[in-house]
Design a protein around this motif. Structure first.
Motif, PDB file in Angstrom:
ATOM      1  N   ALA A 454       0.916  -1.005  -0.049  1.00  0.00           N
ATOM      2  CA  ALA A 454      -0.021  -0.058  -0.013  1.00  0.00           C
ATOM      3  C   ALA A 454       0.754   1.302  -0.045  1.00  0.00           C
ATOM      4  O   ALA A 454       0.414   2.325  -0.122  1.00  0.00           O
ATOM      5  N   VAL A 455       2.223   1.209   0.247  1.00  0.00           N
ATOM      6  CA  VAL A 455       2.960   2.458  -0.032  1.00  0.00           C
ATOM      7  C   VAL A 455       2.949   3.015  -1.162  1.00  0.00           C
ATOM      8  O   VAL A 455       2.798   4.455  -0.971  1.00  0.00           O
ATOM      9  N   PRO A 456       2.706   2.742  -2.314  1.00  0.00           N
ATOM     10  CA  PRO A 456       2.774   3.581  -3.559  1.00  0.00           C
ATOM     11  C   PRO A 456       1.306   4.321  -3.341  1.00  0.00           C
ATOM     12  O   PRO A 456       1.191   5.409  -3.834  1.00  0.00           O
ATOM     13  N   PHE A 457       0.285   3.785  -2.841  1.00  0.00           N
ATOM     14  CA  PHE A 457      -0.839   4.517  -2.843  1.00  0.00           C
ATOM     15  C   PHE A 457      -0.964   5.786  -1.613  1.00  0.00           C
ATOM     16  O   PHE A 457      -1.276   6.851  -1.810  1.00  0.00           O
ATOM     17  N   ALA A 458      -0.101   5.133  -0.341  1.00  0.00           N
ATOM     18  CA  ALA A 458       0.044   6.385   0.529  1.00  0.00           C
ATOM     19  C   ALA A 458       0.908   7.454  -0.138  1.00  0.00           C
ATOM     20  O   ALA A 458       0.373   8.647   0.243  1.00  0.00           O
ATOM     21  N   ILE A 459       1.880   7.166  -0.854  1.00  0.00           N
ATOM     22  CA  ILE A 459       2.605   8.162  -1.660  1.00  0.00           C
ATOM     23  C   ILE A 459       1.808   9.041  -2.237  1.00  0.00           C
ATOM     24  O   ILE A 459       1.899  10.315  -2.272  1.00  0.00           O
ATOM     25  N   ALA A 460       1.011   8.391  -3.192  1.00  0.00           N
ATOM     26  CA  ALA A 460       0.102   9.175  -4.109  1.00  0.00           C
ATOM     27  C   ALA A 460      -0.778  10.044  -3.442  1.00  0.00           C
ATOM     28  O   ALA A 460      -1.025  11.514  -3.764  1.00  0.00           O
ATOM     29  N   MET A 461      -1.433   9.629  -2.148  1.00  0.00           N
ATOM     30  CA  MET A 461      -2.454  10.407  -1.487  1.00  0.00           C
ATOM     31  C   MET A 461      -1.565  11.505  -0.835  1.00  0.00           C
ATOM     32  O   MET A 461      -2.180  12.467  -0.698  1.00  0.00           O
TER      33      MET A 461
END
Length: 761
Positions: A454-461
């Motif tokens: 989920a790290v890429p999603f957190a960074i995008a957010m």
């Protein structure tokens, strides 16, 4: 094996610790006993079912089963009450015992109690670490907690531990006596949560005249259904359960889950486990200003342990258990949904591509979670609240929440650089985690695959986040990364040091702590809003200072201290140690949350308890009006909310998203004191809080218009509009009224005081 006497002694000690904590938080002993009895009823089915259906270790089965039991009990309560009005739905999971647990399982459980040969220190450490979670909000707990941690870590003799316990108790009593008068008032939002908790239990989540109005069960229904149930069964006031009992229960649950993960899933020594658990408590974005968020962390870690365990049991059971965990996370804090989606998708893909054993069970896990999330999306996500959240997205929105003053920069390139620095700060621990996992050869473990997905999603957010609620998606996406990263980093530390190396290490740690505290003190003094002050906050918030400090110390250590062939590894460990210590100290001294308790003194009692006139009015409402009365009022934010046009002017400035510009009247504020303390339904309260959480703007405008029209005009048409929605009484705030309409035109006067008039309409 433990003797029965020894088991009873350990259980009695744990019970004494919980009773002591509850008592120190002002919880009556009778309430504590009834809450614990209720928890046993909720936990037992889950623990037995997990014991009979999984191959996890005994301690994992107990704690994951405890989370599963509470979750299943609360879900049953929600569903049966909303569908059939049945108030004893929390007992439904008890019927699962004969369905899932056979007689052979019970014999196996009796034969092996699951208690390991753990030392007293090993069993007491999670209780001490739970105080670190509590000290994130109740800061007066930090000093005795830190000393208790060091004593438990350094003292090994029984006599020394007993002396330390006596000293800790004396220090704790002295600290508690010095705590602020209103230590429990950590956020204005808790009034809203108290009102929601009571109304969910009595009227259900979808009552259109409850404190959430048309938001209904879209708002964290599981958290407040659970708190309401505990309040009902323990005969306690909702604020006692919500503000004093739940913080302790959630902190203890989270602490034990983390400790069990470190003990069962890693090879860390006791000392390393202790430091990893403490750093996680200090680094994770943990604050009880959002009860649903911290409860979501507990459920997420329980689900994480279940989903990353060795996949056994029947696929149908895996599907059902996964469905329950995912549903609970969605109904507690929806920001955990991406973590579950990406984690299970990555884990399932890894198991099939690598032809791992139990891949069918992984598929069942993913299918169960997907079914839960599809159902949740169909019921809750496809509405105006979700669309408005998406419309609120803006570039670098997360950084603007952390350092709002960046928007004051006139130079656009400088503003972009500052926003980028703050945003990139969240990448520090994920990058360290990935490097350390690669060095340790643990990158392809089940835990790493699930946590990092989920790290890429957190960074995008972080780059496109919108209002404050969107920031939880960033925090939720990084919680497991913090856990995995800290475990791997601390596991690489070499504690076998000479005396001189230990002395140098202590000097470095002390200097790092002092430097960080001094830096925080300087930042608190320089708060003029100048460009230099804002840049200081930007650099500090971006975590550049801990990183640079760690690299400098590591380079000096390489030159003057370390004499090893593995210089690169030693430098990496030293840099990470100093950086983590600096970040941990920074978090301890940081006051960016909505804390109010440490700031309130006796002279601020109005903010915590309401004015004397408000308190008297609420007592009159509670004593005189029937329990099923439905109220409306024109009392929102005092003199700034005066007249009939102020709310319409605020809404005209608002726009279509959650980003509310500041106004003199503050959209009516977030005061839920009337419904929370009188236990009556109110047509509209706390409009600012409702709007930022996605309440329909048109519904807010309509309800506010009805209330203010009646307060200013007292016309028959205005009265009929209120009565059409079921309103039976009106609480008229005289200072907020701009008209001079005589009081006898409003209706029958029930009671009044200096500032308020209670009317029957």
């Amino acid at each position: 094996m433990f003797t029965q006497r020894r088991i009873a002694a350990r259980a009695a000690l744990a019970l004494a610790i919980v009773l002591g904590l509850m008592t120190s938080f002002g919880v009556p002993v009778s309430v504590t006993v009834l809450v614990l009895c209720t928890l046993v009823i909720q936990i037992l089915p889950g623990a037995l079912v997990m014991r009979a259906s999984t191959s996890m270790s005994s301690s994992e089965q107990l704690m994951v089963g405890a989370v599963f039991g509470v979750v299943l009990s609360s879900l049953s309560q929600v569903v049966l009450f909303e569908i059939a009005g049945f108030r004893f739905g929390f007992l439904l999971p008890v019927v699962l015992i004969p369905i899932f647990v056979r007689r052979t399982h019970l014999r196996a459980i009796r034969a092996n109690s699951g208690l390991s040969q753990a030392s007293l220190r090993d069993e007491m450490m999670p209780f001490v670490i739970s105080l670190f979670y509590l000290s994130r909000d109740f800061r007066w707990l930090f000093l005795p907690t830190g000393l208790a941690f060091l004593c438990l870590l350094l003292i090994r003799s029984r006599f020394g531990l007993r002396v330390a316990v006596v000293g800790f108790a004396a220090l704790a009593v002295a600290t508690w006596r010095q705590r602020p008068t209103f230590w429990w008032f950590i956020a204005d939002d808790l009034q809203a949560f108290e009102s929601i908790s009571f109304h969910f239990l009595k009227f259900g989540a979808n009552d259109m005249l409850g404190p959430l109005g048309t938001l209904g069960s879209r708002y964290h229904v599981l958290t407040y259904q659970w708190s309401g149930t505990l309040s009902w069964l323990s005969f306690a006031e909702p604020y006692v359960i919500l503000n004093r009992v739940l913080p302790i229960l959630i902190a203890i649950g989270t602490s034990f889950l983390i400790w069990i993960y470190l003990k069962e899933r890693t090879t860390l020594s006791f000392v390393k486990r202790a430091f990893a658990a403490v750093f996680f408590a200090l680094l994770v974005n943990y604050s009880y200003v959002s009860p649903s968020y911290v409860l979501g962390i507990t459920i997420l870690i329980g689900g994480f342990l279940y989903w990353t365990s060795v996949a056994t049991a029947y696929p149908v059971r895996r599907f059902l258990f996964s469905f329950v965990f995912a549903t609970a996370l969605a109904l507690t804090k929806s920001s955990n949904i991406p973590v579950v989606v990406f984690g299970l998708a990555a884990l399932t893909l890894w198991s099939f591509v690598g032809r791992q054993p139990g891949r069918l069970m992984r598929f069942a896990d993913g299918l169960g979670a997907a079914a839960a999330l599809v159902l949740y999306s169909a019921l809750y996500l496809f509405d105006t609240r979700t669309s408005r959240q998406i419309e609120s997205f803006r570039l670098f929105g997360y950084a603007k929440q952390v350092v709002p003053e960046i928007d004051s920069f006139a130079d656009r390139p400088m503003r972009a650089i500052a926003l980028s620095l703050v945003t990139v700060g969240i990448l520090v621990i994920p990058i360290l985690t990935i490097f350390s996992l690669q060095k340790s050869g643990q990158f392809w473990s089940r835990e790493s695959i699930f946590g990092l997905s989920a790290v890429p999603f957190a960074i995008a957010m972080a780059f496109i986040s919108g209002n404050q609620a969107n920031g939880y998606f960033v925090s939720s996406g990084l919680n497991l990364v913090h856990l995995i990263g800290l475990t791997t980093l601390i596991g690489s530390f070499d504690l076998r040091l000479s005396f001189s190396q230990r002395l140098v290490g202590l000097i470095i740690c002390g200097a790092t702590i002092v430097f960080t505290i001094v830096l925080r003190w300087i930042i608190s003094l320089r708060n003029s809003g100048s460009v230099e002050d804002v840049w200081l906050r930007v650099v500090e918030s971006s975590l550049l200072i801990p990183i640079v400090l760690g690299l400098i110390v590591a380079c000096l250590a390489q030159v003057f201290v370390v004499r090893s062939s593995q210089r690169a590894r030693s430098m990496f460990v030293v840099a990470c140690s100093v950086a983590l210590l600096a970040v941990g100290t920074r978090e301890v001294t940081l006051v960016q949350q909505l804390d109010k308790g440490p700031e309130l003194s006796d002279s601020n009692s109005d903010q915590a308890l309401g004015t004397r006139s408000e308190q008297e009015m609420i007592r009159l409402v509670s004593d005189v009006l029937p329990a099923d009365a439905i109220l409306a009022t024109n009392h929102f934010c005092g003199s700034e909310c005066r007249g009939i046009e102020w709310f319409s002017r605020d809404l005209d400035l608002m726009g279509d998203d959650f980003n509310l510009p500041q106004t003199p009247s503050g959209y009516g504020g977030k005061n839920f004191r009337l419904s929370a303390e009188s236990r009556r339904r109110v047509l509209l309260e706390g409009p600012f809080w409702l709007l930022i959480n996605g309440y329909s703007v048109s519904d807010a405008r309509t309800r506010m218009s009805m209330s203010l029209n009646f307060a200013e005009k007292a016309s028959p048409e205005a009265k009929e509009q209120l009565k059409s929605l079921g309103v039976t009484h009106f609480v008229l705030h005289l200072p907020s009224r701009a008209s001079t309409v005589p009081l006898d035109q409003y209706g029958e006067l029930v009671e009044r005081n200096q500032d308020f008039v209670i009317l029957r309409i």
